[in-house]
Design a protein around this motif. Structure first.
Motif, short mmCIF file in Angstrom:
data_model
loop_
_atom_site.label_atom_id
_atom_site.label_comp_id
_atom_site.label_asym_id
_atom_site.label_seq_id
_atom_site.Cartn_x
_atom_site.Cartn_y
_atom_site.Cartn_z
N LYS A 1 0.83 -1.20 0.00
CA LYS A 1 0.00 0.00 0.00
C LYS A 1 0.87 1.25 0.00
CE LYS A 1 -4.00 2.11 0.47
NZ LYS A 1 -5.07 2.04 -0.54
N GLU A 2 1.91 1.20 0.85
CA GLU A 2 2.81 2.35 0.91
C GLU A 2 3.52 2.57 -0.43
OE1 GLU A 2 5.42 1.45 4.09
OE2 GLU A 2 3.88 1.68 5.65
N LEU A 3 3.94 1.44 -1.03
CA LEU A 3 4.61 1.57 -2.31
C LEU A 3 3.68 2.11 -3.39
CD1 LEU A 3 6.70 -1.74 -2.36
CD2 LEU A 3 7.53 0.59 -1.97
N SER A 4 2.40 1.78 -3.28
CA SER A 4 1.46 2.21 -4.31
C SER A 4 1.14 3.69 -4.23
CB SER A 4 0.17 1.40 -4.20
OG SER A 4 -0.53 1.73 -3.01
N ILE A 5 1.39 4.32 -3.05
CA ILE A 5 1.05 5.75 -2.91
C ILE A 5 2.27 6.60 -2.61
CG2 ILE A 5 -1.30 5.22 -2.14
CD1 ILE A 5 -0.40 5.86 0.71
N THR A 6 3.46 5.99 -2.61
CA THR A 6 4.68 6.72 -2.26
C THR A 6 5.64 6.74 -3.43
OG1 THR A 6 4.42 6.02 0.04
CG2 THR A 6 6.58 6.87 -0.60
N ASP A 7 6.25 7.87 -3.64
CA ASP A 7 7.28 7.99 -4.67
C ASP A 7 8.54 7.27 -4.17
OD1 ASP A 7 8.47 9.21 -7.12
OD2 ASP A 7 9.77 10.11 -5.59
N PRO A 8 9.05 6.29 -4.89
CA PRO A 8 10.16 5.48 -4.38
C PRO A 8 11.47 6.25 -4.22
CG PRO A 8 9.67 4.91 -6.67
CD PRO A 8 8.57 5.82 -6.21
N LEU A 9 11.66 7.33 -4.99
CA LEU A 9 12.92 8.06 -4.92
C LEU A 9 12.92 9.05 -3.76
CD1 LEU A 9 15.70 8.83 -6.06
CD2 LEU A 9 14.51 10.49 -7.56
N THR A 10 11.90 9.89 -3.68
CA THR A 10 11.91 10.98 -2.70
C THR A 10 11.21 10.63 -1.39
OG1 THR A 10 9.83 11.88 -3.58
CG2 THR A 10 11.89 12.63 -4.59
N GLY A 11 10.35 9.60 -1.39
CA GLY A 11 9.60 9.26 -0.19
C GLY A 11 8.36 10.10 0.01
N LEU A 12 8.11 11.06 -0.88
CA LEU A 12 6.89 11.84 -0.80
C LEU A 12 5.72 11.07 -1.41
CD1 LEU A 12 8.18 15.40 -1.86
CD2 LEU A 12 7.81 14.53 0.47
N THR A 13 4.53 11.61 -1.23
CA THR A 13 3.35 11.02 -1.85
C THR A 13 3.49 11.09 -3.37
OG1 THR A 13 1.99 11.71 0.02
CG2 THR A 13 0.85 11.24 -2.03
N ASN A 14 3.02 10.04 -4.04
CA ASN A 14 3.12 10.05 -5.49
C ASN A 14 1.90 10.74 -6.11
OD1 ASN A 14 1.05 8.19 -5.29
ND2 ASN A 14 2.29 6.43 -5.90
#
Length: 511
Positions: A331-344
């Motif tokens: 779930k976190e991966l689906s809503i989080t930008d993998p590079l910056t850690g901000l919301t995607n």
């Protein structure tokens, strides 16, 4: 919304259903074990009551058997006493010789190994006739209780003496009054039943080792018992409350302790008015012995079930938590930008739609910052993609460190572009946040080849016609204006339905 608060929100949303699932699982298994325990307890209680009832019925049957045998024996012996008492007073036998009279008196009397010989005792207490001999030895029995009771009372009927040594043998004496034709006392007909008869009777019964059988006279005098304790024979126990109740009630049972060993027993009695009270006792240990074995077996099964359920519960909880953790991570991966850690971008679109609807309901403003890294393509081409990624991470950290409210949402909008949603803020308030972000990036980028950011600021007061895409479009136009104005500045879009803001340093307003 900061990176930390975003992650906490994600974990909370993802975790809650699994928490409920684990609680329901634990509660369900506990309820199952408790239900099984209640069923087992009810079965054990029913089995205990059945064991008690079966023991009571068994002891009642045993008491009835003993009572029937003793009553029959006493009735037969009493019949012999009555025959002798009747014949001794007949006038026709007055002139008969002693051997013939002896034969006529005792010809119809009962004999048995445990019966003593019948005797006829005159009014002075001397033995006149003895069924065992023509010349009985001289005996003076006028002081014996079985003699004096008939002499003093006319309506005694059959009298059972206390256990005494009669003719050298422990016995009870059965006696009846002999009276003359005009009703005066003429003596006593007496006979003995040896106490060995009762012990022989008890030995023929199938009894447990700690079973007790006692014969009591109707006044509470203990005639005999099994097991035999000589010092207790002849003891009056009528003062004991349970015995007192037993002597006044035809039948029943009570729980009490043995006088000699203190063992707790169930006592059942049956009272025959013509003979004695028969008391039978069996220890509760014997009564509930089989029940205890079954109870221990069921308890072991229940314990094994509880241990198995606990083990299964632990395994399932671990599996559920493992899967929940995996799903939270997904779930976190689906809503989080993998590079910056901000919301995607996906989560940002959902957040702005939700906040836009809330602002429409509450008639409150909503602001948006569009942030873009200046000259990022040139920097990326010069220093490489890894250095460019580090720049983006640094800008994201500066943004996350500047946005603290729970409802704010900081997201990577795409490439080197970022967006910050600020519900409830006007353009002036949002501009303050934008300046903080711009200044932090500027200070941080001193050692990063001077990379800066340009920020476009826009706000709207949503109505039922507007769509949040208008806010994004306005902020995006402000961002392009910032780029055209030389970069490293914040530009506020002049949107309708918003408060006009004053210019701050390095800030412009566009129409």
């Amino acid at each position: 919304m900061t990176l930390k608060s975003t992650m906490a929100w994600v974990r909370g949303v993802a975790k809650r259903p699994w928490q409920i699932s684990v609680k329901l699982l634990v509660i369900s298994l506990i309820v199952t074990v408790l239900a099984f325990s209640v069923v087992c307890a009810s079965v054990l209680i029913s089995m205990r009551q059945s064991a008690q009832e079966l023991a009571r019925q068994t002891l009642e049957n045993l008491a009835a058997t003993v009572d029937a045998d003793v009553s029959r024996t006493i009735e037969l012996y009493d019949h012999s006493l009555q025959v002798v008492a009747k014949n001794i007073g007949q006038q026709e036998l007055a002139g008969v010789s002693k051997p013939v009279l002896q034969m006529l008196l005792f010809a119809r009397t009962e004999t048995a190994p445990h019966f003593g010989p019948l005797q006829v005792i005159d009014a002075e207490g001397r033995v006149r006739f003895d069924a065992s001999t023509l010349d009985p030895p001289p005996e003076e029995l006028e002081r014996e209780k079985f003699f004096t009771v008939h002499r003093n009372k006319t309506d005694v009927g059959l009298y059972l003496s206390r256990p005494i040594i009669f003719h050298g043998i422990p016995s009870i004496v059965l006696s009846r009054r002999v009276h003359t034709a005009d009703g005066h006392f003429a003596g006593v007909v007496a006979g003995a039943i040896r106490l060995s008869y009762f012990q022989d009777l008890f030995s023929r019964l199938r009894l447990a080792d700690d079973d007790i059988i006692a014969l009591l006279r109707r006044d509470g005098m203990l005639i005999t018992r099994r097991p035999l304790i000589p010092e207790m024979v002849g003891k009056n126990i009528s003062q004991i409350p349970s015995v007192e109740r037993m002597l006044t009630t035809p039948s029943g049972w009570f729980s009490g302790k043995g006088l000699d060993d203190g063992v707790s027993r169930m006592f059942v009695w049956t009272d025959n008015p013509r003979s004695m009270v028969v008391l039978v006792g069996r220890s509760w240990e014997t009564i509930f012995g089989l029940w205890r074995k079954e109870a221990l077996r069921l308890a072991a099964i229940l314990l094994a079930l509880a241990v198995f359920v606990a083990a299964v519960t632990v395994v399932l909880i671990r599996e559920i938590n493992r899967r929940a953790s995996a799903e939270r991570r997904l779930k976190e991966l689906s809503i989080t930008d993998p590079l910056t850690g901000l919301t995607n971008r996906r989560r940002f679109d959902s957040a702005i739609d939700e906040e836009w609807r809330r602002a429409q309901r509450n008639r409150s403003p909503i602001a948006l910052l569009m942030i873009d890294a200046d000259h990022f393509k040139r920097f990326n081409d010069t220093y490489g993609h890894q250095a460019g990624d580090q720049i983006l991470i640094g800008i994201a950290l500066c943004i996350a460190d500047s946005v603290h409210r729970a409802g704010d949402c900081a997201a990577r909008f795409g490439g080197e572009e970022f967006a910050v949603l600020l519900p409830g803020l006007t353009a002036l308030e949002a501009l303050t946040v934008a300046e903080i972000i711009r200044a932090k990036v500027e200070r941080w980028s001193v050692d990063q080849a001077g990379v800066t950011v340009s920020i476009g600021v826009a706000d709207l007061m949503p109505d039922q016609v507007d769509h949040w895409s208008h806010l994004v479009e306005s902020a995006d136009k402000a961002l392009y204006a910032a780029k055209e104005s030389g970069r490293n500045v914040c530009v506020v879009a002049n949107c309708r339905k918003t408060t006009r803001v004053a210019e701050l340093p390095a800030t412009r307003e566009i129409a």
